[in-house]
Design a protein around this motif. Sequence first.
Motif, PDB file in Angstrom:
ATOM      1  N   TYR A 176      24.404  20.996  28.267  1.00  0.00           N
ATOM      2  CA  TYR A 176      22.971  22.092  27.335  1.00  0.00           C
ATOM      3  C   TYR A 176      22.657  21.049  26.108  1.00  0.00           C
ATOM      4  N   CYS A 198      21.443  17.299  25.362  1.00  0.00           N
ATOM      5  CA  CYS A 198      19.902  17.700  24.162  1.00  0.00           C
ATOM      6  C   CYS A 198      20.202  16.250  23.214  1.00  0.00           C
ATOM      7  N   LYS A 255      19.599  13.127  24.318  1.00  0.00           N
ATOM      8  CA  LYS A 255      18.144  12.795  24.498  1.00  0.00           C
ATOM      9  C   LYS A 255      18.125  12.868  23.142  1.00  0.00           C
ATOM     10  N   LEU A 271      11.034  16.953  23.424  1.00  0.00           N
ATOM     11  CA  LEU A 271      12.374  17.160  22.697  1.00  0.00           C
ATOM     12  C   LEU A 271      12.468  18.905  22.835  1.00  0.00           C
ATOM     13  N   GLU A 279      11.501  20.956  26.431  1.00  0.00           N
ATOM     14  CA  GLU A 279      12.681  20.744  26.970  1.00  0.00           C
ATOM     15  C   GLU A 279      13.888  21.502  26.253  1.00  0.00           C
ATOM     16  N   GLN A 280      14.018  21.942  25.297  1.00  0.00           N
ATOM     17  CA  GLN A 280      15.117  21.774  24.384  1.00  0.00           C
ATOM     18  C   GLN A 280      14.214  24.630  24.746  1.00  0.00           C
TER      19      GLN A 280
END
Length: 115
Positions: A3, A7, A10, A71, A74-75
């Motif tokens: 993960y 992250c 990205k 972002l 998504e986090q």
Amino acid sequence: MIYKANCQSKLKTSEDQLANQEKSLRKEEEDFQYKVDRQLVTRSEADELKQTLMKKEQDLYQLQNNLQSKLAEEQQVAQRKVLNSIMEYLESIETNKEYQFVLGTTFGGNVFVCK
């Protein structure tokens, strides 16, 4: 860890994209200022160029905001997936005969396991 790496990847891609676009915009602004300072464009052309640059700058800020929002979302989703996995695991060990009880199996709550 996957993960975190995902992250970070990205985030790096987004930062690179923004940096490239910002660099391009700054180059256009320098070119515009060069032309204006040397009177290589008419006033109307300068006004049009200025408007175009302002629009591009607004678009860049909008892109930055959109990327930050995406972002962040998504986090948040990734964190919820991790928490969900932990909570499912805790619920499964609660049925194990070695443990008397598991306290705090609410989503995102504290955890306490008793043998």
